[in-house]
Design a protein around this motif. Structure first.
Motif: not given
Length: 461
Positions: A349-363
């Motif tokens: 079961v893949l859980l690509d969960v909602p998150c803060s997106n702090t690893g992709v702030m450029g995008r």
């Protein structure tokens, strides 16, 4: 399951206005006024350019991106020419000052007089004559403070970093405190820097902040190619199995629509599924599938597996259903039906969960402002609820692959520790990547995290 769509990096939709803007600056100023009224809860949206030609549309998007991406930097510079706090100004004044400063500080090809004159004119027409005087004075002060471009930023107080190199400041110094300086220089909120400092060294934090300054490259996952990409449209990425798209944007859209063996995906995003490539699942559940990027990767990585995918957001679900409408191995089902059909059957079961997106702030340029303590607390609760809802889907040998595009330990390592303690899960294959650019797009990588969770006592991947 809660609807986490505000933090699921939704598809950006143009903002609709009662009167459609007829110039690039008009379109951007109107939207920035709305964003200023809700700051820091900035929405992921784009200016309405439906009435603009291609050139003005491109200008509008460039102006908007620069304004949002460097909001705090521009606010700091503008503040030096104001007699009262910037944050006490009305939203429309904030908007026109940020937009004017973005052109003066960040966009060399726009003449200073044009940026100032058009900002003053907009303030006069849309706010009041007195506001125009304030805008004129403040932006002239900004213009006087803009120096030459220089080499790489060295954390000094007399310049700000750019996507490439730095910009000297004249008559303005950044804050003396190192964290305040980094916040003002890179437009990353101080509270976010403080939070990262609890778990990351200074160099990692600086890299993450600088990584957020530039528009990231379009990276393709080419690990499963069945035929070569078009000539002269891609170049190698430093990470195996990935390439940089260098061709026209319209050709990229046509390519991704026509082929199933290639898709846009940063190396950090692909690492989660790659970390479990040694598994041999018969049934996979993609529980938070979004628009299907990792669903495609799962299908290519596990060609013998059946996949069931879903998403709680209606728009993303409809896109997902369209993308896999003719795929014999991928079923897109509503959440309730998926839970019933897959209960006790899923090997992964893949859980690509909602998150803060702090690893992709450029995008996700607005993510840095929304990543408040209150927002993080809400997201942590959602993430734990998703883990709890996913566990009943596992087969006797099943595993959960938990993934985020965050660099916050509270969403990552701490959630794995919580699952181990509260849900009696074993933790394995824990990995993380940190965002960095290293000076060229060929080595640009976003931030991400993943971990495999299995019920205690069972073998892990």
């Amino acid at each position: 399951m809660p609807d986490p769509k505000r933090n699921r990096s939704p598809k950006r939709r143009p903002r609709n206005h009662t009167t459609t803007p007829t110039s690039a600056r008009e379109a951007v100023a109107s939207l920035l006024t709305e964003q200023a009224a809700r700051f820091p809860e900035i929405e992921p949206t784009e200016p309405d350019t439906s009435k603009l030609d291609d050139r003005d549309s491109a200008l509008a998007h460039a102006l908007y991106d620069a304004s949002i991406r460097r909001w705090l930097t521009l606010e700091y510079i503008v503040q030096q020419g104001l007699n009262r706090p910037f944050r006490e100004l009305e939203p429309s004044l904030k908007a026109v000052l940020i937009l004017g400063a973005a052109q003066l500080v960040l966009m060399d090809r726009i003449p200073a007089h044009a940026a100032i004159d058009q900002s003053v004119d907009w303030a006069k027409r849309k706010i009041r004559p007195g506001a125009a005087k304030l805008v004129n004075a403040a932006l002239r002060r900004v213009s006087e403070s803009v120096g030459e471009r220089s080499g790489p930023w060295n954390n000094d107080r007399r310049s700000i970093p750019l996507a490439s190199g730095s910009r000297d400041l004249i008559g303005i110094k950044l804050p003396e405190d190192e964290r305040d300086r980094l916040a003002a220089a890179t437009s990353v909120p101080r509270q976010l820097i403080d939070r990262w400092a609890e778990n990351h060294p200074r160099e990692v934090i600086t890299d993450a902040c600088l990584h957020a300054l530039a528009n990231p490259p379009t990276v393709l996952n080419v690990a499963h190619l069945t035929s070569p990409l078009p000539d002269d449209c891609a170049s190698p990425h430093s990470q195996d199995g990935h390439a940089l798209w260098t061709g026209p944007r319209e050709e990229l859209g046509e390519l991704l629509h026509a082929r199933r063996d290639v898709w846009a995906q940063d190396p950090s995003s692909s690492e989660a599924v790659r970390s479990v490539a040694g598994m041999e699942p018969s049934l996979i559940v993609d529980f938070c599938a979004g628009q299907g990027t990792k669903t495609r990767q799962l299908s290519a990585t596990f060609p013998k597996a059946k996949i069931i995918a879903t998403d709680v957001d209606r728009a993303r679900y409809e896109t997902l259903a369209q993308v896999f409408a003719t795929d014999e191995r991928v079923d897109v089902l509503p959440m309730a039906e998926l839970k019933h059909r897959a209960r006790g059957q899923a090997d992964l079961v893949l859980l690509d969960v909602p998150c803060s997106n702090t690893g992709v702030m450029g995008r996700r340029v607005e993510a840095r402002y929304r990543a408040t303590s209150a927002s993080l607390k809400r997201l942590k609760s959602i993430q734990r609820q998703i883990i709890e809802e996913a566990r009943p889907l596992l087969s006797k040998s099943g595993a959960i692959l938990y993934a985020t595009c965050s660099i916050d330990h509270e969403e990552n390592h701490d959630q794995a520790r919580w699952a181990a303690k509260a849900m009696h899960m074993s933790v394995a294959n824990e990995r993380a990547s940190l965002p960095h650019t290293r000076g060229n797009p060929e080595s640009s990588v976003d931030g991400s995290y993943s971990v495999v969770l299995t019920p205690a006592g069972r073998p892990s991947a």
